[in-house]
Design a protein around this motif. Sequence first.
Motif, PDB file in Angstrom:
ATOM      1  N   LEU A 297      -9.504   5.026  -5.312  1.00 18.96           N
ATOM      2  CA  LEU A 297     -10.058   6.359  -5.509  1.00 18.96           C
ATOM      3  C   LEU A 297      -8.977   7.339  -5.950  1.00 18.96           C
ATOM      4  CD1 LEU A 297     -12.193   8.597  -5.203  1.00 18.96           C
ATOM      5  CD2 LEU A 297     -11.770   8.556  -2.752  1.00 18.96           C
ATOM      6  N   LEU A 298      -7.834   7.326  -5.272  1.00 18.17           N
ATOM      7  CA  LEU A 298      -6.734   8.220  -5.640  1.00 18.17           C
ATOM      8  C   LEU A 298      -6.202   7.903  -7.032  1.00 18.17           C
ATOM      9  CD1 LEU A 298      -4.812   8.402  -2.248  1.00 18.17           C
ATOM     10  CD2 LEU A 298      -6.327  10.139  -3.245  1.00 18.17           C
ATOM     11  N   ASP A 299      -6.086   6.617  -7.360  1.00 18.24           N
ATOM     12  CA  ASP A 299      -5.636   6.233  -8.709  1.00 18.24           C
ATOM     13  C   ASP A 299      -6.572   6.768  -9.772  1.00 18.24           C
ATOM     14  OD1 ASP A 299      -3.315   4.902  -8.015  1.00 18.24           O
ATOM     15  OD2 ASP A 299      -4.236   2.913  -8.044  1.00 18.24           O
ATOM     16  N   ASN A 300      -7.864   6.613  -9.553  1.00 22.08           N
ATOM     17  CA  ASN A 300      -8.831   7.086 -10.545  1.00 22.08           C
ATOM     18  C   ASN A 300      -8.802   8.603 -10.665  1.00 22.08           C
ATOM     19  OD1 ASN A 300      -9.639   4.560 -11.371  1.00 22.08           O
ATOM     20  ND2 ASN A 300     -11.267   4.437  -9.866  1.00 22.08           N
ATOM     21  N   LEU A 301      -8.584   9.272  -9.552  1.00 20.65           N
ATOM     22  CA  LEU A 301      -8.489  10.728  -9.585  1.00 20.65           C
ATOM     23  C   LEU A 301      -7.292  11.173 -10.424  1.00 20.65           C
ATOM     24  CD1 LEU A 301      -9.540  13.459  -8.520  1.00 20.65           C
ATOM     25  CD2 LEU A 301      -7.994  13.162  -6.577  1.00 20.65           C
ATOM     26  N   VAL A 302      -6.123  10.588 -10.173  1.00 19.10           N
ATOM     27  CA  VAL A 302      -4.941  10.984 -10.934  1.00 19.10           C
ATOM     28  C   VAL A 302      -5.060  10.534 -12.389  1.00 19.10           C
ATOM     29  CG1 VAL A 302      -3.324   9.083 -10.488  1.00 19.10           C
ATOM     30  CG2 VAL A 302      -2.460  11.398 -10.704  1.00 19.10           C
ATOM     31  N   ASP A 303      -5.687   9.385 -12.657  1.00 18.87           N
ATOM     32  CA  ASP A 303      -5.946   8.959 -14.046  1.00 18.87           C
ATOM     33  C   ASP A 303      -6.740  10.045 -14.781  1.00 18.87           C
ATOM     34  OD1 ASP A 303      -4.753   6.440 -13.719  1.00 18.87           O
ATOM     35  OD2 ASP A 303      -6.672   5.382 -13.485  1.00 18.87           O
TER      36      ASP A 303
ATOM     37  N   GLU B 128       0.833  -1.213   0.000  1.00 14.82           N
ATOM     38  CA  GLU B 128       0.000   0.000   0.000  1.00 14.82           C
ATOM     39  C   GLU B 128       0.861   1.254   0.000  1.00 14.82           C
ATOM     40  OE1 GLU B 128      -2.769  -0.377   3.237  1.00 14.82           O
ATOM     41  OE2 GLU B 128      -3.998  -1.825   2.140  1.00 14.82           O
ATOM     42  N   LYS B 129       1.951   1.227   0.752  1.00 11.68           N
ATOM     43  CA  LYS B 129       2.856   2.373   0.771  1.00 11.68           C
ATOM     44  C   LYS B 129       3.497   2.577  -0.604  1.00 11.68           C
ATOM     45  CE  LYS B 129       6.695   4.551   3.000  1.00 11.68           C
ATOM     46  NZ  LYS B 129       6.835   5.244   4.212  1.00 11.68           N
ATOM     47  N   ARG B 130       3.904   1.499  -1.228  1.00 13.16           N
ATOM     48  CA  ARG B 130       4.477   1.593  -2.585  1.00 13.16           C
ATOM     49  C   ARG B 130       3.440   2.142  -3.564  1.00 13.16           C
ATOM     50  NH1 ARG B 130       7.424  -4.218  -2.381  1.00 13.16           N
ATOM     51  NH2 ARG B 130       9.286  -3.531  -1.285  1.00 13.16           N
ATOM     52  N   HIS B 131       2.226   1.645  -3.437  1.00 16.83           N
ATOM     53  CA  HIS B 131       1.124   2.086  -4.298  1.00 16.83           C
ATOM     54  C   HIS B 131       0.914   3.593  -4.114  1.00 16.83           C
ATOM     55  CE1 HIS B 131      -3.024   0.854  -6.039  1.00 16.83           C
ATOM     56  NE2 HIS B 131      -2.782   2.111  -6.312  1.00 16.83           N
ATOM     57  N   TYR B 132       0.870   4.035  -2.869  1.00 14.50           N
ATOM     58  CA  TYR B 132       0.679   5.456  -2.585  1.00 14.50           C
ATOM     59  C   TYR B 132       1.847   6.280  -3.138  1.00 14.50           C
ATOM     60  CZ  TYR B 132       0.062   9.880  -0.267  1.00 14.50           C
ATOM     61  OH  TYR B 132      -0.083  11.224  -0.026  1.00 14.50           O
ATOM     62  N   ASN B 133       3.057   5.782  -3.002  1.00 15.75           N
ATOM     63  CA  ASN B 133       4.223   6.501  -3.538  1.00 15.75           C
ATOM     64  C   ASN B 133       4.144   6.638  -5.053  1.00 15.75           C
ATOM     65  OD1 ASN B 133       5.329   6.975  -1.022  1.00 15.75           O
ATOM     66  ND2 ASN B 133       6.633   5.155  -1.078  1.00 15.75           N
ATOM     67  N   ARG B 134       3.622   5.622  -5.732  1.00 10.65           N
ATOM     68  CA  ARG B 134       3.423   5.723  -7.191  1.00 10.65           C
ATOM     69  C   ARG B 134       2.387   6.806  -7.500  1.00 10.65           C
ATOM     70  NH1 ARG B 134       3.882   0.038  -6.661  1.00 10.65           N
ATOM     71  NH2 ARG B 134       1.621  -0.212  -6.720  1.00 10.65           N
ATOM     72  N   PHE B 135       1.311   6.842  -6.709  1.00  6.55           N
ATOM     73  CA  PHE B 135       0.297   7.885  -6.880  1.00  6.55           C
ATOM     74  C   PHE B 135       0.929   9.262  -6.716  1.00  6.55           C
ATOM     75  CE2 PHE B 135      -2.194  10.892  -4.348  1.00  6.55           C
ATOM     76  CZ  PHE B 135      -3.130  11.274  -5.290  1.00  6.55           C
ATOM     77  N   ARG B 136       1.736   9.456  -5.670  1.00  8.91           N
ATOM     78  CA  ARG B 136       2.378  10.757  -5.426  1.00  8.91           C
ATOM     79  C   ARG B 136       3.298  11.128  -6.590  1.00  8.91           C
ATOM     80  NH1 ARG B 136       0.229  14.059  -3.583  1.00  8.91           N
ATOM     81  NH2 ARG B 136       2.105  15.219  -3.199  1.00  8.91           N
TER      82      ARG B 136
ATOM     83  N   GLU C  27     -19.222  13.483  -5.173  1.00  7.44           N
ATOM     84  CA  GLU C  27     -19.845  12.530  -6.097  1.00  7.44           C
ATOM     85  C   GLU C  27     -18.852  11.417  -6.432  1.00  7.44           C
ATOM     86  OE1 GLU C  27     -22.540  10.541  -8.266  1.00  7.44           O
ATOM     87  OE2 GLU C  27     -22.969  12.322  -7.075  1.00  7.44           O
ATOM     88  N   LEU C  28     -17.606  11.770  -6.649  1.00  5.20           N
ATOM     89  CA  LEU C  28     -16.578  10.756  -6.916  1.00  5.20           C
ATOM     90  C   LEU C  28     -16.428   9.823  -5.713  1.00  5.20           C
ATOM     91  CD1 LEU C  28     -14.423   9.780  -8.968  1.00  5.20           C
ATOM     92  CD2 LEU C  28     -12.814  11.305  -7.820  1.00  5.20           C
TER      93      LEU C  28
ATOM     94  N   TYR D 150      -2.857  21.408 -12.593  1.00  6.72           N
ATOM     95  CA  TYR D 150      -3.516  20.116 -12.402  1.00  6.72           C
ATOM     96  C   TYR D 150      -3.038  19.483 -11.086  1.00  6.72           C
ATOM     97  CZ  TYR D 150      -5.141  20.328 -17.236  1.00  6.72           C
ATOM     98  OH  TYR D 150      -5.751  20.702 -18.402  1.00  6.72           O
ATOM     99  N   ARG D 151      -1.733  19.557 -10.842  1.00  2.00           N
ATOM    100  CA  ARG D 151      -1.149  19.001  -9.614  1.00  2.00           C
ATOM    101  C   ARG D 151      -1.757  19.672  -8.380  1.00  2.00           C
ATOM    102  NH1 ARG D 151       3.850  19.916 -10.655  1.00  2.00           N
ATOM    103  NH2 ARG D 151       3.949  21.907  -9.600  1.00  2.00           N
ATOM    104  N   THR D 152      -1.829  20.995  -8.400  1.00  2.00           N
ATOM    105  CA  THR D 152      -2.406  21.727  -7.278  1.00  2.00           C
ATOM    106  C   THR D 152      -3.844  21.299  -7.025  1.00  2.00           C
ATOM    107  OG1 THR D 152      -0.961  23.615  -7.689  1.00  2.00           O
ATOM    108  CG2 THR D 152      -2.973  24.040  -6.420  1.00  2.00           C
ATOM    109  N   THR D 153      -4.605  21.114  -8.090  1.00  2.00           N
ATOM    110  CA  THR D 153      -6.001  20.694  -7.959  1.00  2.00           C
ATOM    111  C   THR D 153      -6.096  19.287  -7.387  1.00  2.00           C
ATOM    112  OG1 THR D 153      -6.619  22.128  -9.814  1.00  2.00           O
ATOM    113  CG2 THR D 153      -8.185  20.395  -9.191  1.00  2.00           C
ATOM    114  N   VAL D 154      -5.298  18.363  -7.918  1.00  2.00           N
ATOM    115  CA  VAL D 154      -5.329  16.983  -7.408  1.00  2.00           C
ATOM    116  C   VAL D 154      -4.921  16.964  -5.938  1.00  2.00           C
ATOM    117  CG1 VAL D 154      -4.244  14.695  -7.564  1.00  2.00           C
ATOM    118  CG2 VAL D 154      -5.010  15.861  -9.637  1.00  2.00           C
TER     119      VAL D 154
END
Length: 120
Positions: A52-58, A9-17, A84-85, A27-31
Motif C-alpha cells: 500500500l505504501l509503495d503504491n502510494l509513493v508510486d 520489511e525494515k529495509r523495504h520501509y526504509n526505501r519507502f521513506r 478508497e485506496l 507532495y512529501r507533506t501529503t504522502v
Amino acid sequence: MFITRMIEEKRHYNRFRARTKALPANYRTTVEALERYIYYFASSRSTNLLALLDNLVDLFEDASANETPIRDIVGEDPVEFIEELIRNYPPSEWIAKERAKLTRIVDTATAGTGPGSDHS
C-alpha cells in the motif's frame, strides 16, 4: 525465517521513506499525512501495508514528475481518497477472523429475547 522477514520489511520501509523524502515538499507533506492516516489501519493490514505504501509513493512520484496538482490526485476529500485506496488492500487473515467472531457474538447475543436483544 521470522528475523529475515522482519529485516527485509525494515529495509523495504526504509526505501519507502527515502522515496518519500525525495518528493517535492508539498507532495512529501501529503504522502506523510496519508501515511499517518494509514497507520490507523496498519495492524489489520500488516501483510499488505508495504504494498500500500509503495503504491502510494508510486502515485505521488508519477504525479510529481508530471506536475499533476495534488488535488487532482486526492480530490476534494483526502479521507475518501485514502479510504478508497485502503479498501483495495484486504485485511490480514487474523483481523478477518476477529471481525467474523465479533459479528457472530453480537448476532448470538441479540438473537434471544429480553433486555438488549433485538426481539424485546
